[in-house]
Enzyme design. Sequence first.
Site, PDB file in Angstrom:
ATOM      1  N   GLY A 111      22.080 -35.367  -7.536  1.00 30.49           N
ATOM      2  CA  GLY A 111      22.919 -35.279  -8.732  1.00 30.49           C
ATOM      3  C   GLY A 111      24.358 -35.558  -8.371  1.00 30.49           C
ATOM      4  N   GLY A 161      13.478 -35.921 -17.515  1.00 26.59           N
ATOM      5  CA  GLY A 161      12.821 -35.324 -18.680  1.00 26.59           C
ATOM      6  C   GLY A 161      11.801 -34.261 -18.352  1.00 26.59           C
ATOM      7  N   ASP A 198      18.179 -38.766 -19.167  1.00 28.89           N
ATOM      8  CA  ASP A 198      18.992 -39.751 -18.450  1.00 28.89           C
ATOM      9  C   ASP A 198      18.665 -41.189 -18.852  1.00 28.89           C
ATOM     10  OD1 ASP A 198      16.512 -39.789 -17.129  1.00 28.89           O
ATOM     11  OD2 ASP A 198      17.312 -39.082 -15.219  1.00 28.89           O
ATOM     12  N   THR A 199      17.405 -41.457 -19.190  1.00 26.01           N
ATOM     13  CA  THR A 199      17.068 -42.818 -19.617  1.00 26.01           C
ATOM     14  C   THR A 199      17.724 -43.143 -20.954  1.00 26.01           C
ATOM     15  OG1 THR A 199      14.930 -42.513 -18.540  1.00 26.01           O
ATOM     16  CG2 THR A 199      15.181 -44.470 -19.903  1.00 26.01           C
ATOM     17  N   THR A 245      14.366 -43.664  -9.292  1.00 26.70           N
ATOM     18  CA  THR A 245      13.168 -42.999  -8.776  1.00 26.70           C
ATOM     19  C   THR A 245      11.969 -43.394  -9.627  1.00 26.70           C
ATOM     20  OG1 THR A 245      14.498 -41.134  -8.017  1.00 26.70           O
ATOM     21  CG2 THR A 245      12.136 -40.772  -8.194  1.00 26.70           C
ATOM     22  N   ASN A 258       6.615 -45.679 -18.523  1.00 27.64           N
ATOM     23  CA  ASN A 258       7.044 -45.201 -17.206  1.00 27.64           C
ATOM     24  C   ASN A 258       6.281 -45.947 -16.120  1.00 27.64           C
ATOM     25  OD1 ASN A 258       7.902 -43.084 -19.020  1.00 27.64           O
ATOM     26  ND2 ASN A 258       8.243 -41.827 -17.224  1.00 27.64           N
TER      27      ASN A 258
END
Length: 485
Positions: A15, A80, A239-240, A261, A298
């Site tokens: 982070g 998520g 974040d996406t 990732t 994904n």
Amino acid sequence: MKHCFFAVDLGATSGRTILGSLSDKGLELEEVNRFPNPLIEVGGHFYWDIYALYQHIVDGLKLAAQREVKITSIGIDTWGVDFVCFGADGHVLRQPYAYRDPHTNGAPEAFFSRVPRNKVYELTGIQVMNFNSLFQLDTLRRNEDSALAAAKKILFIPDALSYMLSGEMVTEYTIATTAQLVNAQTRKLEPELLASVGLSEDHFGRFVYPGETIGVLTEEVQKQTGLGAIPVIAVAGHDTGSAVAAVPALNKNFAYLSSGTWSLMGVEIDTPIVTAETEALNFTNEGGVEGTIRLLKNICGMWLLERCRAEWGETSYPDLIAEAKAAEPFRSIINPDDAVFANPSHMEKAICLYCEKTGQPIPDTRARIVRCIFESLALRYRQVLENLIKLSPRPVEALHVIGGGSKNDLLNQFTANSTGTTVIAGPSEATAIGNVMVQAMAAKVAGSIAEMRKQINASIPLTAFQPENSAAWDAAYTKYLAIID
């Protein structure tokens, strides 16, 4: 006047906190602090350390305060599905389980024995993955988990950290959609699914959308950091969602690949596409900013290489990429999304065993392993993009690669070659930029997403990759399809 926004961007391995500023010069980003986010294995389970993450954020705020810049607001985005249980006294009941914990193996099948699979997809439009919050919650319920039993509130990771900073409990829309608990049409929590795991809307915070104010820093945090009552803003908490907001496209005819990732490939649409076809292909309809929907899938992503690097002593990416570039092409191919690569104890060994079982040469050097990973990802990207093009209401004129993976020129060229599509790489800091931009919109110093994207396109260096060597890649794709079949 220069407006500074404090962005917290947390990934599944690390982070950082960033100061983003908007001025006449355009957008500037400055990293404040960076820190690891390791999985903690204890008692047969994998956890995140929510207190350590909180402390790193507070440390970042202290450092920002020392720079004597005026911070307009704070926003947090994370990965998520994961969540924290809070008791009636407002305290954390237990460290949150990580989505890679094996306790949800077989969880979807257990849930679908009570609620039909097609019913869940019809309601949510979200792809089935065993670690979705819906299945995590059902697993905890079946296991009579003490934290869930005592939970007064359940907050997703960015919302939990915002609460620890502000004292206000919310459920932000984009992060909630990853849970498979939000109705795709109403864009609210779905009561029927909540009831199926013994919960109600009262177990969650006030429902908010990107750009809404959550609260201000608590007096405790103000005292610790030396900052004032700065607003905490709900950005796209997933974040996406933040990353896709920063795609530097000049029109709507694009697909995106958020490369980190995880790789997340999709298109941005106005309304959910929830059909038998999207269900069969296991595509997901996640919430975005300004009411958009991210129709996406994904894909395993750089997790494969990150795990190998950990076994190799953290060799630098440039060295690995150079070695892979020189290696023999198309020697060994894997399905990056095969279950064996989810969380093996030895990733390199798992890749070698897969190749052996599928009758291929074993990638017996580091260079061959990396080449195998990159080529396999590029071929998987082609498979997913072909399906997206069929589903999208708009043509796809370019594939925008954003996030850390956008700096990998070799993989970007492989992706252009494999898909036969122009690849536009950048920005690498898309998630932080999207986080900052939503804060700027909330502060009324930035306009719409379309205006934001033009600004990003004009101020961030981008690199275009054109398709090459199509015959060899077409042959490799035929081989890939035979292997994964």
